[in-house]
Design a protein around this motif. Structure first.
Motif, PDB file in Angstrom:
ATOM      1  N   ILE A  64       0.726  -1.274  -0.001  1.00  8.75           N
ATOM      2  CA  ILE A  64      -0.395   0.209   0.048  1.00  8.75           C
ATOM      3  C   ILE A  64       0.501   1.267   0.035  1.00  8.75           C
ATOM      4  O   ILE A  64       1.961   2.107   0.818  1.00  8.75           O
ATOM      5  N   ARG A  65       0.821   2.480  -1.137  1.00  8.62           N
ATOM      6  CA  ARG A  65       1.223   3.130  -1.166  1.00  8.62           C
ATOM      7  C   ARG A  65       0.448   4.931  -0.915  1.00  8.62           C
ATOM      8  O   ARG A  65       0.831   5.301   0.277  1.00  8.62           O
ATOM      9  N   ASP A  66      -0.965   4.416  -0.678  1.00 14.11           N
ATOM     10  CA  ASP A  66      -1.586   5.130  -0.468  1.00 14.11           C
ATOM     11  C   ASP A  66      -2.983   5.009  -0.045  1.00 14.11           C
ATOM     12  O   ASP A  66      -3.369   4.952  -0.468  1.00 14.11           O
ATOM     13  N   VAL A  67      -3.517   5.106   1.230  1.00 14.87           N
ATOM     14  CA  VAL A  67      -4.799   5.773   1.067  1.00 14.87           C
ATOM     15  C   VAL A  67      -5.947   6.947   1.232  1.00 14.87           C
ATOM     16  O   VAL A  67      -5.313   7.784   1.804  1.00 14.87           O
ATOM     17  N   VAL A  68      -6.981   6.447   0.521  1.00 19.01           N
ATOM     18  CA  VAL A  68      -7.453   8.158  -0.092  1.00 19.01           C
ATOM     19  C   VAL A  68      -9.467   7.491   0.381  1.00 19.01           C
ATOM     20  O   VAL A  68      -9.927   7.641   0.268  1.00 19.01           O
ATOM     21  N   THR A  69      -9.731   8.849   1.641  1.00 18.10           N
ATOM     22  CA  THR A  69     -11.051   8.405   1.553  1.00 18.10           C
ATOM     23  C   THR A  69     -12.098   9.955   0.680  1.00 18.10           C
ATOM     24  O   THR A  69     -11.680  11.045   0.715  1.00 18.10           O
ATOM     25  N   THR A  70     -13.655   9.355   0.045  1.00 14.13           N
ATOM     26  CA  THR A  70     -13.951  10.252  -0.469  1.00 14.13           C
ATOM     27  C   THR A  70     -15.482  10.281   0.097  1.00 14.13           C
ATOM     28  O   THR A  70     -15.867   9.494   0.190  1.00 14.13           O
ATOM     29  N   TRP A  74     -23.982  14.092   0.088  1.00 17.83           N
ATOM     30  CA  TRP A  74     -25.495  13.002   0.188  1.00 17.83           C
ATOM     31  C   TRP A  74     -24.619  12.109   1.782  1.00 17.83           C
ATOM     32  O   TRP A  74     -24.931  11.629   2.457  1.00 17.83           O
ATOM     33  N   HIS A  75     -23.051  11.849   1.001  1.00 21.86           N
ATOM     34  CA  HIS A  75     -22.778  10.726   1.222  1.00 21.86           C
ATOM     35  C   HIS A  75     -22.252  11.285   3.609  1.00 21.86           C
ATOM     36  O   HIS A  75     -22.556   9.660   4.092  1.00 21.86           O
ATOM     37  N   ARG A  76     -21.793  12.202   3.274  1.00 20.96           N
ATOM     38  CA  ARG A  76     -21.459  12.605   4.659  1.00 20.96           C
ATOM     39  C   ARG A  76     -22.551  12.736   5.552  1.00 20.96           C
ATOM     40  O   ARG A  76     -22.907  12.625   6.683  1.00 20.96           O
ATOM     41  N   LEU A  77     -24.106  12.951   5.133  1.00 20.39           N
ATOM     42  CA  LEU A  77     -25.151  13.127   5.787  1.00 20.39           C
ATOM     43  C   LEU A  77     -25.321  11.772   6.270  1.00 20.39           C
ATOM     44  O   LEU A  77     -26.254  11.255   7.629  1.00 20.39           O
ATOM     45  N   GLY A  81     -18.899   7.036   2.632  1.00 21.68           N
ATOM     46  CA  GLY A  81     -17.880   7.133   2.286  1.00 21.68           C
ATOM     47  C   GLY A  81     -17.818   6.179   1.506  1.00 21.68           C
ATOM     48  O   GLY A  81     -17.039   5.029   1.331  1.00 21.68           O
ATOM     49  N   ASP A  82     -16.294   6.155   0.515  1.00 18.25           N
ATOM     50  CA  ASP A  82     -15.606   5.424  -0.203  1.00 18.25           C
ATOM     51  C   ASP A  82     -13.989   5.701   0.178  1.00 18.25           C
ATOM     52  O   ASP A  82     -13.785   6.944   0.290  1.00 18.25           O
ATOM     53  N   THR A  97     -11.333   0.467  -4.816  1.00 22.50           N
ATOM     54  CA  THR A  97     -12.265   0.695  -3.968  1.00 22.50           C
ATOM     55  C   THR A  97     -12.581   0.371  -3.038  1.00 22.50           C
ATOM     56  O   THR A  97     -13.881  -0.116  -3.514  1.00 22.50           O
ATOM     57  N   LEU A  98     -13.101   0.582  -2.152  1.00 19.56           N
ATOM     58  CA  LEU A  98     -14.217   0.024  -1.014  1.00 19.56           C
ATOM     59  C   LEU A  98     -15.641   1.298  -1.058  1.00 19.56           C
ATOM     60  O   LEU A  98     -15.659   2.579  -0.917  1.00 19.56           O
ATOM     61  N   ARG A  99     -16.632   0.910  -1.524  1.00 19.69           N
ATOM     62  CA  ARG A  99     -17.175   1.748  -1.623  1.00 19.69           C
ATOM     63  C   ARG A  99     -18.723   2.312  -0.503  1.00 19.69           C
ATOM     64  O   ARG A  99     -19.303   0.850  -0.043  1.00 19.69           O
ATOM     65  N   GLY A 100     -19.105   2.920   0.027  1.00 21.01           N
ATOM     66  CA  GLY A 100     -20.497   2.854   0.784  1.00 21.01           C
ATOM     67  C   GLY A 100     -19.777   2.602   2.388  1.00 21.01           C
ATOM     68  O   GLY A 100     -20.630   1.715   2.830  1.00 21.01           O
ATOM     69  N   VAL A 101     -18.466   2.105   2.379  1.00 21.78           N
ATOM     70  CA  VAL A 101     -17.919   2.405   3.472  1.00 21.78           C
ATOM     71  C   VAL A 101     -18.448   3.048   4.754  1.00 21.78           C
ATOM     72  O   VAL A 101     -18.501   4.338   4.718  1.00 21.78           O
ATOM     73  N   PRO A 102     -19.300   2.235   6.069  1.00 22.42           N
ATOM     74  CA  PRO A 102     -19.462   3.270   7.579  1.00 22.42           C
ATOM     75  C   PRO A 102     -18.089   3.648   7.720  1.00 22.42           C
ATOM     76  O   PRO A 102     -17.438   3.224   8.335  1.00 22.42           O
ATOM     77  N   ASP A 103     -17.915   5.167   8.274  1.00 24.98           N
ATOM     78  CA  ASP A 103     -17.029   5.795   8.787  1.00 24.98           C
ATOM     79  C   ASP A 103     -15.583   5.062   7.745  1.00 24.98           C
ATOM     80  O   ASP A 103     -15.086   4.585   8.884  1.00 24.98           O
ATOM     81  N   PRO A 104     -15.571   5.774   6.923  1.00 30.53           N
ATOM     82  CA  PRO A 104     -14.393   5.696   6.192  1.00 30.53           C
ATOM     83  C   PRO A 104     -13.272   6.324   6.547  1.00 30.53           C
ATOM     84  O   PRO A 104     -12.296   5.711   6.236  1.00 30.53           O
ATOM     85  N   ILE A 105     -13.221   7.187   7.592  1.00 29.88           N
ATOM     86  CA  ILE A 105     -11.642   7.358   7.893  1.00 29.88           C
ATOM     87  C   ILE A 105     -11.511   6.732   9.089  1.00 29.88           C
ATOM     88  O   ILE A 105      -9.785   6.063   9.105  1.00 29.88           O
TER      89      ILE A 105
END
Length: 129
Positions: A64-70, A74-77, A81-82, A97-105
């Motif tokens: 792994i070189r980098d992890v990005v959350t988006t 609508w997802h923040r509400l 997030g991804d 890409t891990l889509r629709g993950v609860p608490d992406p941070i």
């Protein structure tokens, strides 16, 4: 050292969106059976998906070189997030890409924690003779 789980989660049903989720329920009746299952261990990130055809993708933590959350508004509400994992395989870069993950941070932090543990040099035993 044995491999231990750091985090286990699933893609949430809400990640399909209101319109697509409603259409899926009306047309299929079983729209969420193929959700992703994400498992972060001390050695790898395991991504399983599919209903009829199961797909399992293992990403070794040391690659792994980098992890990005988006998180669009609508997802923040909804608290989802991804999470995008960028890893290297030889000279090429892979994106998972891990889509629709609860608490992406928290998921990104768990992956970062596993990467930090893998990146630290193991303590050498002192041999005094």
């Amino acid at each position: 050292m044995a491999e231990t789980d750091i985090l286990v989660t699933r893609e949430t049903k809400r990640s399909y969106g209101l319109v697509r989720g409603s259409i899926a329920i009306l047309c299929l009746g079983l729209p969420f059976l193929g959700r992703q299952r994400i498992q972060v261990t001390t050695e790898r990130v395991i991504i399983e998906s599919g209903f009829l055809t199961k797909v399992r993708d293992d990403v070794e933590v040391f690659r792994i070189r980098d992890v990005v959350t988006t998180q669009p508004l609508w997802h923040r509400l909804l608290g989802i997030g991804d999470v995008i994992i960028k890893a290297t395989e030889g000279r090429t870069e892979e994106r998972h890409t891990l889509r629709g993950v609860p608490d992406p941070i928290a998921v990104a932090e768990a992956i970062r924690q596993a990467w930090n543990q893998a990146a630290r040099p193991r303590s050498a035993t002192n041999i005094d003779g």
